[in-house]
Write an enzyme that holds these catalytic residues in place. Sequence first.
Site, PDB file in Angstrom:
ATOM      1  N   PHE A   1      11.339   3.899   6.771  1.00 21.55           N
ATOM      2  CA  PHE A   1      11.624   2.578   7.585  1.00 21.55           C
ATOM      3  C   PHE A   1      10.590   1.710   7.645  1.00 21.55           C
ATOM      4  O   PHE A   1      10.724   0.611   8.565  1.00 21.55           O
ATOM      5  CB  PHE A   1      12.303   3.086   9.042  1.00 21.55           C
ATOM      6  CG  PHE A   1      11.240   3.688   9.680  1.00 21.55           C
ATOM      7  CD1 PHE A   1      10.446   2.846  10.968  1.00 21.55           C
ATOM      8  CD2 PHE A   1      10.668   4.941   9.612  1.00 21.55           C
ATOM      9  CE1 PHE A   1       9.492   3.363  11.645  1.00 21.55           C
ATOM     10  CE2 PHE A   1       9.939   5.549  10.461  1.00 21.55           C
ATOM     11  CZ  PHE A   1       9.085   4.757  11.501  1.00 21.55           C
ATOM     12  N   ALA A   2       9.781   1.849   6.884  1.00 13.76           N
ATOM     13  CA  ALA A   2       8.690   0.729   6.977  1.00 13.76           C
ATOM     14  C   ALA A   2       7.972   0.459   5.717  1.00 13.76           C
ATOM     15  O   ALA A   2       7.915   1.474   4.840  1.00 13.76           O
ATOM     16  CB  ALA A   2       7.422   1.176   8.151  1.00 13.76           C
TER      17      ALA A   2
ATOM     18  N   LEU B   1       0.651  -0.985   0.038  1.00 11.24           N
ATOM     19  CA  LEU B   1      -0.017   0.155  -0.143  1.00 11.24           C
ATOM     20  C   LEU B   1       0.750   1.237   0.031  1.00 11.24           C
ATOM     21  O   LEU B   1       0.571   2.244  -0.546  1.00 11.24           O
ATOM     22  CB  LEU B   1      -0.863  -0.119   1.180  1.00 11.24           C
ATOM     23  CG  LEU B   1      -1.975  -0.897   1.440  1.00 11.24           C
ATOM     24  CD1 LEU B   1      -2.764  -1.084   2.750  1.00 11.24           C
ATOM     25  CD2 LEU B   1      -2.882  -1.059   0.001  1.00 11.24           C
ATOM     26  N   GLY B   2       2.088   1.298   0.497  1.00 11.13           N
ATOM     27  CA  GLY B   2       2.940   2.449   0.730  1.00 11.13           C
ATOM     28  C   GLY B   2       4.257   2.029   1.341  1.00 11.13           C
ATOM     29  O   GLY B   2       4.455   1.124   2.092  1.00 11.13           O
TER      30      GLY B   2
ATOM     31  N   ASP C   1       2.495  16.108  13.662  1.00 10.85           N
ATOM     32  CA  ASP C   1       2.626  15.827  12.240  1.00 10.85           C
ATOM     33  C   ASP C   1       1.461  15.947  11.604  1.00 10.85           C
ATOM     34  O   ASP C   1       1.268  15.118  10.505  1.00 10.85           O
ATOM     35  CB  ASP C   1       3.223  14.680  11.840  1.00 10.85           C
ATOM     36  CG  ASP C   1       4.092  14.463  10.567  1.00 10.85           C
ATOM     37  OD1 ASP C   1       4.263  15.949   9.977  1.00 10.85           O
ATOM     38  OD2 ASP C   1       4.360  13.665  10.102  1.00 10.85           O
TER      39      ASP C   1
ATOM     40  N   LYS D   1       1.944  -2.863   8.969  1.00  3.25           N
ATOM     41  CA  LYS D   1       3.121  -2.084   8.821  1.00  3.25           C
ATOM     42  C   LYS D   1       4.204  -2.986   9.331  1.00  3.25           C
ATOM     43  O   LYS D   1       4.393  -3.407  10.351  1.00  3.25           O
ATOM     44  CB  LYS D   1       3.173  -0.784   9.516  1.00  3.25           C
ATOM     45  CG  LYS D   1       4.351  -0.089   9.494  1.00  3.25           C
ATOM     46  CD  LYS D   1       4.286   1.305  10.401  1.00  3.25           C
ATOM     47  CE  LYS D   1       3.402   2.343   9.969  1.00  3.25           C
ATOM     48  NZ  LYS D   1       3.711   3.581  10.933  1.00  3.25           N
TER      49      LYS D   1
ATOM     50  N   GLY E   1       7.812   3.961   3.510  1.00  2.00           N
ATOM     51  CA  GLY E   1       8.335   5.088   4.242  1.00  2.00           C
ATOM     52  C   GLY E   1       9.799   4.908   4.302  1.00  2.00           C
ATOM     53  O   GLY E   1      10.308   3.825   3.803  1.00  2.00           O
TER      54      GLY E   1
END
Length: 433
Positions: A45-46, A40-41, A156, A63, A43
């Site tokens: 570090f994940a 799905l996506g 954030d 995740k 980052g």
Amino acid sequence: MDVQHPQSPPSAVEIRKTTSADGSGSGSIILGKYQLGRLLGRGSFAKVYHSRCLDDNTEVAVKVIDKTIDASMEPRIISEVLAMRRLNHHPNILELHEVMATKTKIYFVMELAHRGELFTKLKRRGRFSESTARFYFYQLVSALHFCHQNGVAHRDIKPQNMLLDKDGHLKISDFGLSALPEQLLNGLLHTFCGTPAYTAPEVAYRKGYDGGKADAWSCGVVLFEFLSGSLPFDDSNLYNMYKAIHRREYQFPDWVSKPSRRIINRLLDPNPVTRYGIEELMNTPWFKKSSSMKQEQSTKQFGEGFLEKESEHMETMNAFDIISMSSGLDLSGLFEAGSNKKEMRFTTNVEVTVVEEKVMKIGKEEGYRVERRKSGGIGLVKGRVVLLVEILEVSMELWLVEFKVVNGGSEFEDCQWQQLKSGLKYIVVSWHK
């Protein structure tokens, strides 16, 4: 984007230990319980995968975090788990079901948000109408209010960290930069973090700031972006951007209404002292118009299924020692060891003062000494038995009342719950175990 909850959710947010092969891609099976699907996506570090629970075929998001990450990322992982553990109570916050670990990886099993990032929808449309912006903004602010009540500042907030469930309702995600009360120094936060275009100016000064007021600033940026389709301050040169912020150099498109402009102007106040906070924002006529449209749906969502599931999650807190498997990342203290604490919860739609008066009255009638705690809540004391009663706002005009036996659990009998329940029944919307 709507996240579909498992039909039989885990009884608690847990850390589990597994000796199975590390799942690192589509098709991998974790702990014999979840199968990873499409990516799905990703980052820094994940990676996040669309996954399914093998027990009942329900959909979740997993995740996958590599334990060999740079040590500087470890606090983000710990903050995310701690924050989400506190916040598994709100329909507009992405829910964490459980945390598992192997020798090399950590897995967050979370709600699946079927419709993806709100940011994608915003970019596709260009901008939102005022009614659509109000709909999402109400949910964002309500969720942040809940965060702040529970001692969590997100830090954030941006459309990329807002997901949509299958019914199109908002879910705040990514608590990796969130702050907890133990991070306060003299009542303030000091870490510079966040995305510059959405971050309050005082965060950059490193002199201390109020996390709630910083989140409120981000809300102002987000509302401006919802309505105009662009950011109020956007410059790769941070010096120039902060100069524009302090001069309040931003311009509204002609189509933004005057009431919306007033809200944004009060949120984008560079002085945090005079800036609207979340509670002040919630008391404005503009915001209350949003809540009147959302209230019926929110109450139904809480009353019919959400809190029943929440009580199952929070009934016990199990922890598993994974220190021996960790290469420097210690998650062993994130969850309480097995506990004999007894708890009960109910939802109510009467005012807090009425709930407090009723709790104290029933407590006295049942022979308890009633104490108001400095840290908040009401204490009921009888011999060695101590009950703590806390009241949390979960949406407009809906409250969660929680009783916990914090001492003398072995001496507290189930019949004593029944005595308390009998006295409280007239203010209860629904009991939750």
